[in-house]
Design a protein around this motif. Structure first.
Motif, PDB file in Angstrom:
ATOM      1  N   GLU A 108       1.536   8.990 -14.871  1.00 22.10           N
ATOM      2  CA  GLU A 108       2.653   8.215 -15.419  1.00 22.10           C
ATOM      3  C   GLU A 108       3.383   7.455 -14.318  1.00 22.10           C
ATOM      4  O   GLU A 108       3.850   6.326 -14.531  1.00 22.10           O
ATOM      5  CB  GLU A 108       3.617   9.139 -16.166  1.00 22.10           C
ATOM      6  N   ALA A 109       3.459   8.055 -13.123  1.00 26.69           N
ATOM      7  CA  ALA A 109       4.077   7.353 -11.993  1.00 26.69           C
ATOM      8  C   ALA A 109       3.290   6.087 -11.665  1.00 26.69           C
ATOM      9  O   ALA A 109       3.870   5.023 -11.403  1.00 26.69           O
ATOM     10  CB  ALA A 109       4.142   8.274 -10.775  1.00 26.69           C
ATOM     11  N   ALA A 110       1.963   6.194 -11.674  1.00 25.80           N
ATOM     12  CA  ALA A 110       1.119   5.038 -11.375  1.00 25.80           C
ATOM     13  C   ALA A 110       1.292   3.954 -12.440  1.00 25.80           C
ATOM     14  O   ALA A 110       1.383   2.757 -12.125  1.00 25.80           O
ATOM     15  CB  ALA A 110      -0.336   5.461 -11.284  1.00 25.80           C
TER      16      ALA A 110
ATOM     17  N   LEU B  84       0.865  -1.182   0.000  1.00 29.37           N
ATOM     18  CA  LEU B  84       0.000   0.000   0.000  1.00 29.37           C
ATOM     19  C   LEU B  84       0.897   1.226   0.000  1.00 29.37           C
ATOM     20  O   LEU B  84       1.680   1.433   0.933  1.00 29.37           O
ATOM     21  CB  LEU B  84      -0.905   0.013   1.222  1.00 29.37           C
ATOM     22  N   VAL B  85       0.801   2.017  -1.055  1.00 32.83           N
ATOM     23  CA  VAL B  85       1.659   3.189  -1.228  1.00 32.83           C
ATOM     24  C   VAL B  85       0.780   4.411  -1.456  1.00 32.83           C
ATOM     25  O   VAL B  85      -0.236   4.341  -2.162  1.00 32.83           O
ATOM     26  CB  VAL B  85       2.615   2.997  -2.429  1.00 32.83           C
ATOM     27  N   ILE B  86       1.152   5.517  -0.839  1.00 28.69           N
ATOM     28  CA  ILE B  86       0.456   6.793  -1.038  1.00 28.69           C
ATOM     29  C   ILE B  86       1.437   7.761  -1.666  1.00 28.69           C
ATOM     30  O   ILE B  86       2.541   7.981  -1.139  1.00 28.69           O
ATOM     31  CB  ILE B  86      -0.071   7.361   0.286  1.00 28.69           C
ATOM     32  N   LEU B  87       1.069   8.328  -2.792  1.00 31.10           N
ATOM     33  CA  LEU B  87       1.895   9.313  -3.484  1.00 31.10           C
ATOM     34  C   LEU B  87       1.179  10.654  -3.459  1.00 31.10           C
ATOM     35  O   LEU B  87       0.078  10.786  -3.984  1.00 31.10           O
ATOM     36  CB  LEU B  87       2.149   8.885  -4.930  1.00 31.10           C
TER      37      LEU B  87
ATOM     38  N   GLY C 117      -3.238 -10.217  -0.700  1.00 30.84           N
ATOM     39  CA  GLY C 117      -1.908  -9.975  -1.245  1.00 30.84           C
ATOM     40  C   GLY C 117      -1.883  -8.951  -2.357  1.00 30.84           C
ATOM     41  O   GLY C 117      -0.885  -8.857  -3.086  1.00 30.84           O
ATOM     42  N   GLY C 118      -2.952  -8.190  -2.525  1.00 30.94           N
ATOM     43  CA  GLY C 118      -3.021  -7.200  -3.591  1.00 30.94           C
ATOM     44  C   GLY C 118      -2.143  -5.990  -3.327  1.00 30.94           C
ATOM     45  O   GLY C 118      -1.670  -5.770  -2.212  1.00 30.94           O
ATOM     46  N   HIS C 119      -1.940  -5.212  -4.373  1.00 29.08           N
ATOM     47  CA  HIS C 119      -1.170  -3.968  -4.297  1.00 29.08           C
ATOM     48  C   HIS C 119      -2.103  -2.795  -4.568  1.00 29.08           C
ATOM     49  O   HIS C 119      -3.022  -2.890  -5.394  1.00 29.08           O
ATOM     50  CB  HIS C 119      -0.045  -3.955  -5.334  1.00 29.08           C
ATOM     51  N   ALA C 120      -1.866  -1.678  -3.888  1.00 31.47           N
ATOM     52  CA  ALA C 120      -2.685  -0.480  -4.076  1.00 31.47           C
ATOM     53  C   ALA C 120      -1.786   0.748  -4.058  1.00 31.47           C
ATOM     54  O   ALA C 120      -0.776   0.795  -3.344  1.00 31.47           O
ATOM     55  CB  ALA C 120      -3.745  -0.374  -2.984  1.00 31.47           C
ATOM     56  N   LEU C 121      -2.172   1.731  -4.848  1.00 32.11           N
ATOM     57  CA  LEU C 121      -1.473   3.010  -4.915  1.00 32.11           C
ATOM     58  C   LEU C 121      -2.511   4.113  -4.852  1.00 32.11           C
ATOM     59  O   LEU C 121      -3.422   4.173  -5.687  1.00 32.11           O
ATOM     60  CB  LEU C 121      -0.670   3.117  -6.224  1.00 32.11           C
TER      61      LEU C 121
ATOM     62  N   LEU D 251     -10.471  -8.070  -8.731  1.00 34.80           N
ATOM     63  CA  LEU D 251      -9.596  -6.968  -8.325  1.00 34.80           C
ATOM     64  C   LEU D 251      -8.363  -7.479  -7.598  1.00 34.80           C
ATOM     65  O   LEU D 251      -7.306  -6.840  -7.634  1.00 34.80           O
ATOM     66  CB  LEU D 251     -10.372  -6.000  -7.439  1.00 34.80           C
ATOM     67  N   ALA D 252      -8.466  -8.628  -6.941  1.00 34.78           N
ATOM     68  CA  ALA D 252      -7.337  -9.169  -6.183  1.00 34.78           C
ATOM     69  C   ALA D 252      -6.120  -9.391  -7.073  1.00 34.78           C
ATOM     70  O   ALA D 252      -4.987  -9.413  -6.582  1.00 34.78           O
ATOM     71  CB  ALA D 252      -7.743 -10.477  -5.507  1.00 34.78           C
ATOM     72  N   ARG D 253      -6.328  -9.532  -8.385  1.00 41.24           N
ATOM     73  CA  ARG D 253      -5.224  -9.743  -9.322  1.00 41.24           C
ATOM     74  C   ARG D 253      -4.482  -8.464  -9.649  1.00 41.24           C
ATOM     75  O   ARG D 253      -3.427  -8.477 -10.264  1.00 41.24           O
ATOM     76  CB  ARG D 253      -5.763 -10.318 -10.645  1.00 41.24           C
ATOM     77  N   SER D 254      -5.059  -7.311  -9.250  1.00 41.84           N
ATOM     78  CA  SER D 254      -4.675  -6.028  -9.816  1.00 41.84           C
ATOM     79  C   SER D 254      -3.831  -5.162  -8.902  1.00 41.84           C
ATOM     80  O   SER D 254      -3.877  -5.293  -7.679  1.00 41.84           O
ATOM     81  CB  SER D 254      -5.938  -5.224 -10.171  1.00 41.84           C
ATOM     82  N   LEU D 255      -3.123  -4.245  -9.543  1.00 40.77           N
ATOM     83  CA  LEU D 255      -2.708  -3.023  -8.852  1.00 40.77           C
ATOM     84  C   LEU D 255      -3.915  -2.099  -8.906  1.00 40.77           C
ATOM     85  O   LEU D 255      -4.377  -1.729  -9.987  1.00 40.77           O
ATOM     86  CB  LEU D 255      -1.509  -2.370  -9.536  1.00 40.77           C
ATOM     87  N   LEU D 256      -4.429  -1.749  -7.747  1.00 40.91           N
ATOM     88  CA  LEU D 256      -5.544  -0.806  -7.665  1.00 40.91           C
ATOM     89  C   LEU D 256      -4.970   0.588  -7.468  1.00 40.91           C
ATOM     90  O   LEU D 256      -4.315   0.861  -6.457  1.00 40.91           O
ATOM     91  CB  LEU D 256      -6.458  -1.174  -6.499  1.00 40.91           C
ATOM     92  N   VAL D 257      -5.207   1.462  -8.425  1.00 40.82           N
ATOM     93  CA  VAL D 257      -4.789   2.860  -8.330  1.00 40.82           C
ATOM     94  C   VAL D 257      -6.028   3.703  -8.091  1.00 40.82           C
ATOM     95  O   VAL D 257      -7.002   3.615  -8.849  1.00 40.82           O
ATOM     96  CB  VAL D 257      -4.082   3.325  -9.622  1.00 40.82           C
TER      97      VAL D 257
END
Length: 874
Positions: A305-307, A292-295, A463-467, A431-437
């Protein structure tokens, strides 16, 4: 029962007369769906989601045992009531029961009266697989989108009894059908029934994601493009596995083929985006970042573009298989869609993943829009071959949007996976397969924030990723999101005091390890802002714009309400020296707001960007609009005139001022330095709006409002005096905290009782909204069949609180004000008639001279170059 039917149908096909033209055996359909589940489990991120939710690795025996449970998903179709659907009502023999369903009806089978039928199945052996058997079985039979935990209230026990034959029909007995089902399960998956092995995982998160995968497998196994009805003598086990692998690969659910070229020739940022990466972009491939990342970075700094670079990195390293890019509005999603398409095309020049515009009613796949046909079919106008058409499968229904390898849409589509609504588990598993932005995360209200937190928690459990992207996120919100991180003990990164929050670096990247600053490459922009007490005077506002335009300036006027924006435009039309100064679309003078048709909105967006974009032509121009001008459009105004609004919103608007570096000669002398004229009430006084909202400021009588927290607005107004010149982006953090931090809001409440009451009202409404969000949310951290997770009536739950807008469809389409046929219009809920039938259609439709008029119920509407207006009630 000699001569009884010993096979059952799973799917029926009827001809135009309604007669059965083909049937697909029940066991064959069950075989197809189980094969699809096994094929899905070969996909990297699907397997990762299951294992992460389970808390352990899954072996081949685990997968086979799960496949058996999936195979049994349609067990209930063996009942006599379901099988009676082979008859039309008028033709059904009297001894056959009334037609019945098959999901809750499974519970009837497991009643004491039918123990002899249950003995036909290997239930006893399956029960040895552990306590997870029951919740996983419930999840499997709930494959139509909502948890099924009991028999139907009006069930008829006779549906599981044999049917005697008559002159018009053969007898039917569920027992041999159930024996065939049990025998086939053992033949297909012998390892599942082998002795020993670990018990199946029973973690609630595991059962929830399994439920979604069963729904997906059922959708795939029911698609006749991939699974045609059985041929006589066909060995379905062999063909099902082959067809399932083809379906999963063709639809893009298995992403390995797209990773191969990236491994052979690793992508570079320069080749993908055409320039060297900014620091915030380069850091997106840092392996140390958490899931989990916050930009946080200023408007126009390249967060999109960063995402994308974060996604490309995670994708190429096998950490995600897909991307869902969630934006706050349909307009911003449409704008971002093109940027994502271009980047994907550069990374995969040929045979790349399909990019879906995930907007209901406005969907597209790789820029091509489908046409809806009866029975939920679609027609692709470019006549693609079968393979290409199948690759666009995800774009053909909103429920499938998240199945796309890359999709861009509103945050609502993602939030539907966190609500107790039908097919939430399907969306959750996809959605579990995804990077959720999630872009512009600061724009969410308390209700949507509560849902987003539930969504993120569920996504991370798998185990998902989120931004999360934001221009500037308040300290309390940032800490709340970071606390969801599963990567370690997340500590508050902002501190609790205003001083500590103010001193957090900016731009910044936050994850479980804390917040660290990133070097900003944006040119430091000095902005002089000043208050002008003319918010009530459209003529004075128009004159400000005309004076600047007379010097050759490009002027952006942003009002908080459509009514106020239209009022300024009308004055401009009557006073302007040269009509060419004002925005036009296909010769019609207009403005920019949200009450235009989705057919006209792209035209207006393009016209605004053509006049005020990076490649803007010389000469004066005035563009008037509302908040829609804040988001996604790449605008570069010489002067900004804006209504007073919360400081984070005002900073978004200022992001459209002096956005691009230009030579001094390209801006008039009066606008060489960036200036923002902020429109304020007479005497700078906001307290009258504590009683009655005006100009989008203050709360409505029934709650809510555009900018309903006047404490934040008053704190923002004070910043105009306290800091007459601000530096962007260096001052962004200071400004946002100074207007939103609890300590600063307490200072506003100290102004008097009315202000304190206003604060209490806002906090009460915010608490109520958050509570509603938690009440409506699906919680994957508790058992699947928990009472708290049962689904109420879907109509009572939405991704946004409040009354819903009404969509008026015009068939056939009629000419609009800009020469494009108008197919549909959205009427804001507050402009709807007091009483309107659910199936109401527009009546007395007329058009001419660029004006469309129609009646809905007892209310007349006009659609013109000024947008949609409510005219009168009869």
């Amino acid at each position: 029962m000699q001569g009884a039917i010993t096979t059952a149908f799973g799917k029926l096909q009827r001809d135009d007369t309604g007669a059965v033209s083909a049937w697909h055996p029940l066991v064959d359909h069950m075989t197809d769906v189980a094969a699809c589940f096994k094929a899905l489990c070969t996909c990297h991120s699907v397997r990762r989601a299951l294992e992460h939710a389970a808390g352990r690795a899954l072996g081949s025996q685990d997968i086979d045992r799960l496949a058996v449970l999936v195979f049994l998903h349609d067990l209930g179709k063996a009942n006599s009531g379901f099988q009676s659907k082979r008859w039309h009502a008028a033709e059904r023999p009297p001894e056959w029961p009334m037609p019945a369903g098959h999901s809750p009806e499974t519970y009837v089978l497991f009643s004491a009266a039918f123990a002899h039928l249950v003995d036909c199945l290997p239930i006893g052996d399956i029960a040895e697989w552990g306590d997870a058997f029951e919740p996983l079985m419930i999840a499997s039979i709930s494959h139509h989108g909502r948890p099924i935990v009991q028999a139907p209230a009006n069930h008829a026990p006779g549906i599981w009894r044999p049917v005697s034959g008559s002159a018009g029909s053969q007898p039917y007995d569920p027992a041999p059908v159930l024996r065939e089902i049990g025998r086939t399960a053992r033949e297909l998956y012998p390892e599942a029934f082998a002795a020993g092995g670990l018990t199946l995982p029973d973690a609630p998160a595991f059962v929830h994601v399994f439920a979604g995968l069963v729904q997906l497998a059922d959708w795939l196994g029911s698609d006749t493009d991939f699974f045609p009805y059985s041929d006589f003598g066909e060995c379905r086990a062999e063909t099902a596995a082959r067809r399932a692998a083809a379906a999963v690969g063709t639809l893009g659910l298995d992403a390995e083929a797209w990773r191969v070229p990236l491994a052979v020739s690793p992508p570079t940022f320069e080749a993908t985006f055409g320039n060297a990466p900014y620091p915030i972009q380069a850091e997106m491939q840092d392996e140390r970042l958490g899931r989990l990342v916050i930009l946080e970075s200023e408007t126009g700094s390249g967060k999109t573009e960063a995402a994308l670079w974060r996604f490309f990195h995670l994708f190429s390293t096998g950490q995600v298989d897909s991307l869902y890019f969630a934006l706050p509005t349909r307009v911003s999603a449409s704008q971002a869609y093109g940027r994502v398409q271009r980047a994907v095309k550069r990374l995969w020049p040929t045979a790349g993943p399909t990019v879906v515009r995930a907007l209901p009613g406005y969907a597209a796949a790789d820029g091509v829009e489908p046409k809806s046909l009866p029975n939920f079919a679609v027609l692709w106008p470019d006549n693609p071959n079968d393979t290409v058409a199948q690759e666009r499968w995800a774009a053909e229904s909103p429920k499938r949007f998240l199945a796309a390898p890359i999709a861009v849409g509103t945050v609502d589509q993602a939030l539907l996976g966190a609500l107790r609504v039908r097919h939430a588990h399907l969306r959750h598993a996809l959605l579990a397969r995804s990077l959720l932005v999630v872009d512009e995360v600061h724009a969410s209200d308390a209700y949507m924030t509560a849902l987003l937190e539930k969504l993120l928690a569920a996504h991370l459990r798998c185990g998902g990723h989120a931004l999360l992207l934001s221009a500037t996120l308040g300290s309390s919100a940032r800490d709340r999101y970071v606390a969801l991180s599963p990567d370690g003990s997340a500590k508050p990164v902002s501190g609790t005091t205003f001083e500590a929050a103010r001193d957090v670096p900016y731009p910044a990247i936050s994850d479980h390890s804390g917040t660290h600053g990133v070097i900003s490459v944006a040119s430091s922009k000095l902005v002089r802002w000043s208050a002008h007490d003319v918010i009530d005077d459209p003529r004075a506002i128009a004159q400000m714009a005309l004076d600047a335009a007379a010097d050759g300036a490009k002027v952006l006027v942003i009002r908080n309400t459509v009514r106020d924006a239209v009022a300024v435009l009308k004055v401009l039309e009557s006073e302007v020296a040269d009509p060419a100064w004002i925005l036009t679309v296909n010769g019609a003078v207009t403005l920019h707001h949200g009450r235009f048709s989705k057919q006209d909105r792209p035209l207006i967006d393009a016209a605004v960007e053509a006049r005020l974009g990076k490649s803007r032509p010389p000469g004066p121009c005035i563009v008037v609009g509302t908040q829609t001008l804040e988001q996604s459009l790449d605008l570069d105004a010489d002067l900004l005139i804006s209504d007073l609004c919360p400081v984070d919103v005002l900073l978004q608007r200022i992001g459209r001022l002096h956005r691009h570096a230009r030579a001094a000669k390209d801006r008039p002398e009066s606008c060489r330095n960036a200036r923002t004229l902020v429109l304020t009430p007479s005497g700078h006084r906001l307290d009258p709006m504590l009683k009655r909202a005006r100009h989008g400021l203050g709360a409505f009588e029934n709650g809510g409002g555009i900018y309903d927290d006047l404490r934040v607005v008053e704190a923002t107004r004070r910043l105009l005096d306290e800091y007459p010149i601000i530096t962007i982006p260096a001052d962004n953090r200071l400004l946002v905290e100074a207007a939103t931090h609890p300590e600063r809001l307490q200072q506003i409440e100290a102004l008097g009782k009315d202000w304190k009451d206003a604060g209490s009202n806002v906090l009460g409404q915010t608490g109520a909204q958050a509570a509603a969000g938690k009440l409506h949310a699906l919680d994957t951290g508790i058992p699947f069949d928990s009472e708290s997770n049962l689904f109420p009536d879907d109509r009572d739950i939405g991704t946004r609180l409040g009354a819903r807008d009404w969509t008026v469809r015009l068939d056939p389409p009629v000419p609009g004000p800009f020469g494009i046929p108008v197919k549909e219009l959205s009427i804001p809920h507050f402009q709807l008639p007091k009483e309107v039938a659910p199936d109401a259609e527009p009546e007395e439709v007329s058009h001419g001279d660029g004006i469309l008029q129609f009646r809905l119920g007892n209310t007349w509407y006009r659609y013109s170059r000024l947008g949609l207006e409510r005219v009168r009630e009869e």
